[in-house]
Design an enzyme around this catalytic site. Structure first.
Site, PDB file in Angstrom:
ATOM      1  N   ASP B  11       0.869  -1.172   0.000  1.00 49.84           N
ATOM      2  CA  ASP B  11       0.000   0.000   0.000  1.00 49.84           C
ATOM      3  C   ASP B  11       0.903   1.218   0.000  1.00 49.84           C
ATOM      4  OD1 ASP B  11      -2.150  -1.653   0.120  1.00 49.84           O
ATOM      5  OD2 ASP B  11      -2.736  -1.174   2.173  1.00 49.84           O
ATOM      6  N   ASP B 130     -13.951  -3.913  -2.866  1.00 50.54           N
ATOM      7  CA  ASP B 130     -13.939  -3.772  -1.407  1.00 50.54           C
ATOM      8  C   ASP B 130     -15.328  -4.146  -0.899  1.00 50.54           C
ATOM      9  OD1 ASP B 130     -11.323  -2.929  -1.443  1.00 50.54           O
ATOM     10  OD2 ASP B 130     -11.805  -0.794  -1.382  1.00 50.54           O
TER      11      ASP B 130
END
Lengths: 198, 252
Positions: B11, B130
């Site tokens: 990330d 998500d």
């Protein structure tokens, strides 16, 4: 000098970088005149078959590849570039390929996940200088939805994905690799090194 | 046969690797290129860079990180975060990414999946989903890095992505992300049963057993993990040895 054919579909730097790592000089070009000067040609590729043929034709590079192959100089197709060497593909329609190798390009059956994506193994069917130092069942990186079905005996390695399909071919001076040697660490580099030394 | 993949996820925020808990609290965990090289050497099968803030604050993604990574690593890598158009995809792919991952943009304009697949091939279009549980056996799709709820049902959306030409689904359980409680096996199983394209499990890996359950119980093709590898709780090698001992085929 190895010429890497740029027909405007994808990044070719990783292929060139892989040749650098094995000490082979190469250049990337979309220019027919420049590519005609190469001793060896690489036809790389990801993307769709029909679009790839259109791009090759509009850049006049289909002729360059055919002339190169006919002259007896070494040619290597990678992934889609290998599929383009064949007679015909059924990817999103019916498309004629370069027809340098007799056979067809077909989609995987509905029994397996598509794309065939990730690390799978090569099983050696027939030995060849391009396989020097490549161990049986080495893992290499694949990403494709279609596979080649040669009509002649050109298969060097096959790969098991529920059934066995051809993963490397050799027909005289013409080679094809279905997976991505430039993304396959040591085994991939060994293949490119062997090709550069032919 | 095709090996199961282990994919460390980096990330990235402003050029640094970070890892959040439930997408909120961020801890700096290093330089992306150095980590990518490290994981390449250690035997990771693939890498994913997610530019975690790009999608929400309108920042375009990390061309420089992509170029440098392409120069340094010899395994495939995916770039996600802030990719909105086919031009963005082209720029990433031409800079050296092997695949692009789209999330918010795909929900807002699902035609981008078709266009991406037609232009660049299905193999390089990853749709990241998500997912947040809203009831028993029901998950909704969230966008903007998990901040915005949509009306989409996760299973139906995954199927639509496949029909439109996605080559792979990266499925993150928001409920599990950062918890180390294990992947949401029920959710993963629902999605792997509903589509024919490969599915990457994400969100919740805390032990090596968690990786095993995702492969064995939910039939995913790849597992994505961040913290357990970033903070050296386990090495990629340890993970592979464990999985091999459980008869999961992994690359040697």
């Amino acid at each position: 000098m190895i010429g890497i054919i740029d027909y405007h579909l994808n990044n070719l730097r990783s292929v060139q970088k892989a040749f650098e790592k094995v000490g082979a000089e190469s250049f990337i070009s979309d220019n027919a005149a420049e590519l005609r000067k190469a001793d060896k040609l690489i036809l790389p590729g990801v993307g769709a078959f029909g679009q790839a043929m259109l791009n090759l034709q509009s850049l006049g590079l289909d002729t360059v590849v055919k002339e190169h192959a006919a002259s007896g100089k070494y040619l290597l197709g990678i992934c889609l570039g290998m599929q383009l060497l064949f007679t015909k593909s059924y990817e999103l329609g019916d498309f004629n390929g370069l027809n340098l190798v007799n056979g067809e390009v077909k989609i995987f059956p509905s029994t397996v996940k598509v794309p065939h994506m990730g690390w799978n193994q090569v099983e050696i069917v027939r030995q060849s200088p391009i396989l020097n130092g490549v161990e049986e069942k080495s893992f290499v990186y694949f990403v494709h939805s279609y596979f080649v079905e040669p009509k002649e005996n050109v298969t060097l390695t096959q790969t098991d994905y529920g059934f066995k399909f051809t993963s490397i071919i050799e027909q005289n001076n013409i080679f094809g690799i279905q997976f991505h040697p430039e993304k396959s660490q040591t085994t991939g580099l060994q293949l490119l090194k062997n090709f550069s030394k032919l | 046969m095709l090996a199961k993949r282990i994919i460390p996820c980096l990330d990235v925020d402003k050029g640094r690797v970070v890892k959040g808990t439930n997408f909120l609290e961020l801890i700096d965990a290093g330089d992306p290129i150095e980590q990518a090289k490290f994981y390449d050497r250690e035997g990771a099968d693939e890498l994913i860079f997610l530019d975690i803030t790009a999608s929400s604050d309108n920042r375009s993604t990390m061309i420089d990180v992509v170029r440098r990574t392409a120069e340094e690593v010899s395994i495939p890598f995916t770039i996600g975060g802030g990719i909105r158009t086919t031009d963005d995809m082209r720029e990433m792919l031409r800079s050296g990414a092997d695949k692009v991952s789209i999330n918010t943009a795909a929900v807002k304009n699902s035609q981008i999946i078709n266009n991406g697949a037609e232009n660049f091939g299905v193999q390089c279009i990853v749709v990241a989903i998500d997912a947040k549980k809203i009831a028993d056996d029901k998950w909704k799709v969230f966008i903007h890095g998990g901040r915005t709820e949509t009306e989409l049902d996760v299973i139906e959306w995954a199927q639509e992505c496949e029909q439109r030409g996605a080559g792979e689904i990266l499925l993150t359980s928001m409920d599990r992300d950062g918890t180390k409680d294990g992947y949401d096996i029920t959710l993963l199983k629902k999605v792997t049963n509903a589509v024919r394209i490969p599915v990457i499990a994400s969100g919740g890996a805390g032990t090596l057993e968690h990786l095993y359950y995702a492969f064995n119980d939910a039939d995913v093709d790849a597992v994505l993990a961040a913290s357990i590898f970033h903070f050296r709780q386990f090495t990629i090698k340890q993970a592979k040895e464990f999985l091999r001992s459980k008869n999961i085929l992994v690359r040697t």
